[in-house]
Design a protein around this motif. Structure first.
Motif, PDB file in Angstrom:
ATOM      1  N   SER A  83       2.577  -8.319  30.166  1.00  0.00           N
ATOM      2  CA  SER A  83       2.328  -8.361  31.605  1.00  0.00           C
ATOM      3  C   SER A  83       1.201  -7.407  31.951  1.00  0.00           C
ATOM      4  CB  SER A  83       3.592  -7.928  32.357  1.00  0.00           C
ATOM      5  OG  SER A  83       3.362  -7.854  33.753  1.00  0.00           O
ATOM      6  N   ILE A 169      -2.682 -12.039  40.440  1.00  0.00           N
ATOM      7  CA  ILE A 169      -1.446 -12.183  41.230  1.00  0.00           C
ATOM      8  C   ILE A 169      -1.096 -13.663  41.369  1.00  0.00           C
ATOM      9  CG2 ILE A 169      -0.407 -11.881  43.518  1.00  0.00           C
ATOM     10  CD1 ILE A 169      -2.083  -9.266  43.711  1.00  0.00           C
ATOM     11  N   LYS A 172       0.387 -15.149  38.346  1.00  0.00           N
ATOM     12  CA  LYS A 172       1.636 -14.489  37.963  1.00  0.00           C
ATOM     13  C   LYS A 172       1.495 -13.643  36.705  1.00  0.00           C
ATOM     14  CE  LYS A 172       4.228 -18.072  40.254  1.00  0.00           C
ATOM     15  NZ  LYS A 172       5.059 -19.232  40.135  1.00  0.00           N
ATOM     16  N   PHE A 174       1.055 -10.325  36.896  1.00  0.00           N
ATOM     17  CA  PHE A 174       1.860  -9.142  37.194  1.00  0.00           C
ATOM     18  C   PHE A 174       3.292  -9.653  37.311  1.00  0.00           C
ATOM     19  CE2 PHE A 174      -2.284  -7.895  38.921  1.00  0.00           C
ATOM     20  CZ  PHE A 174      -2.430  -6.617  38.383  1.00  0.00           C
ATOM     21  N   LEU A 177       7.886  -7.121  39.782  1.00  0.00           N
ATOM     22  CA  LEU A 177       7.664  -7.037  41.225  1.00  0.00           C
ATOM     23  C   LEU A 177       7.017  -5.713  41.636  1.00  0.00           C
ATOM     24  CD1 LEU A 177       7.975  -8.239  44.051  1.00  0.00           C
ATOM     25  CD2 LEU A 177      10.283  -7.261  44.116  1.00  0.00           C
ATOM     26  N   TYR A 179       4.886  -3.962  40.020  1.00  0.00           N
ATOM     27  CA  TYR A 179       3.453  -4.013  39.696  1.00  0.00           C
ATOM     28  C   TYR A 179       2.707  -4.942  40.655  1.00  0.00           C
ATOM     29  CZ  TYR A 179       5.325  -1.966  35.446  1.00  0.00           C
ATOM     30  OH  TYR A 179       5.991  -1.157  34.566  1.00  0.00           O
ATOM     31  N   ALA A 180       3.300  -6.080  40.961  1.00  0.00           N
ATOM     32  CA  ALA A 180       2.666  -7.004  41.910  1.00  0.00           C
ATOM     33  C   ALA A 180       2.541  -6.346  43.284  1.00  0.00           C
ATOM     34  CB  ALA A 180       3.479  -8.298  42.002  1.00  0.00           C
ATOM     35  N   THR A 181       3.558  -5.619  43.702  1.00  0.00           N
ATOM     36  CA  THR A 181       3.514  -4.920  44.988  1.00  0.00           C
ATOM     37  C   THR A 181       2.407  -3.873  44.990  1.00  0.00           C
ATOM     38  OG1 THR A 181       5.887  -5.279  45.279  1.00  0.00           O
ATOM     39  CG2 THR A 181       4.877  -3.571  46.639  1.00  0.00           C
ATOM     40  N   ALA A 183      -0.351  -3.923  43.189  1.00  0.00           N
ATOM     41  CA  ALA A 183      -1.626  -4.652  43.229  1.00  0.00           C
ATOM     42  C   ALA A 183      -1.929  -5.136  44.653  1.00  0.00           C
ATOM     43  CB  ALA A 183      -1.591  -5.817  42.254  1.00  0.00           C
TER      44      ALA A 183
END
Length: 190
Positions: A83, A169, A172, A174, A177, A179-181, A183
């Motif tokens: 990831s 993002i 998908k 990341f 969650l 890490y996505a947040t 970013a």
């Protein structure tokens, strides 16, 4: 109107009452699992509501002079996949968020920075607790050494611009969650 709506969200009548907490696993300093006995506002008692506590942590959004973000590409065992992630680590006892960010940055990347700013703090899971996670923006960086401690995940470091982060993002990349947040916070900070 909006303010009135949100003020109702803090309604004390919605709070659950903790009746007891039993520790079932103590893997300190990394993880602790407990079973709570709680009483709901309607009077119903739940005897086995689980709580998982993980050490509080910082996650670093490290930006270079080209306005690119330092991103790790690494295997994460919890999700069993490679990831995109960010430098991060636990906060030591009596350590501030900023001091933890400085230590983690140097340990993991060999960089120091002139600017550290707290972006936001979150509790990772509203249902089970997990940890308090603090996102820290880091800029004006300078390489002073090789990383002091290599992560067991052995990350590859990549520098990505905002368009590349947006695409990652959408694709998908990341997976976690948190890490996505992080970013998304970086993208929104324009």
């Amino acid at each position: 109107m909006v303010e009135e709506k949100y003020s109702k969200m803090n309604d004390i009548k919605k709070n659950w009452e903790l009746l007891s907490r039993t520790n079932v696993y103590d893997g300190s300093p990394y993880i602790k699992i407990s079973v709570d006995k709680v009483k709901l506002p309607n009077g119903k008692v739940i005897n086995d509501y689980h709580r998982i506590e993980i050490k509080d942590a910082v996650m670093l959004l490290v930006e270079n002079e080209k306005k690119e973000l330092l991103v790790y590409k690494e295997y994460r065992h919890g999700i069993n996949k490679v990831s995109l992630t960010f430098p991060a680590g636990g906060i030591e006892k009596n350590e501030s968020h900023i001091d933890a960010a400085k230590r983690e940055l140097l340990e993991e990347t060999g960089y120091v920075a002139a600017s550290y700013n707290i972006i936001n703090k979150y509790i990772v899971s509203g249902s089970y607790m997990f940890s308090n996670l603090c996102y820290v923006s880091v800029s004006q960086i300078k390489k002073v050494s090789e990383p002091k401690e290599l992560d067991i995940e052995d990350p590859d470091i990549i520098w990505m611009n905002k368009d590349e982060i947006k695409l990652a993002i959408k694709n998908k990349e990341f997976i976690g969650l948190t890490y996505a947040t992080a970013a998304l916070h970086w993208i929104l900070d324009e």
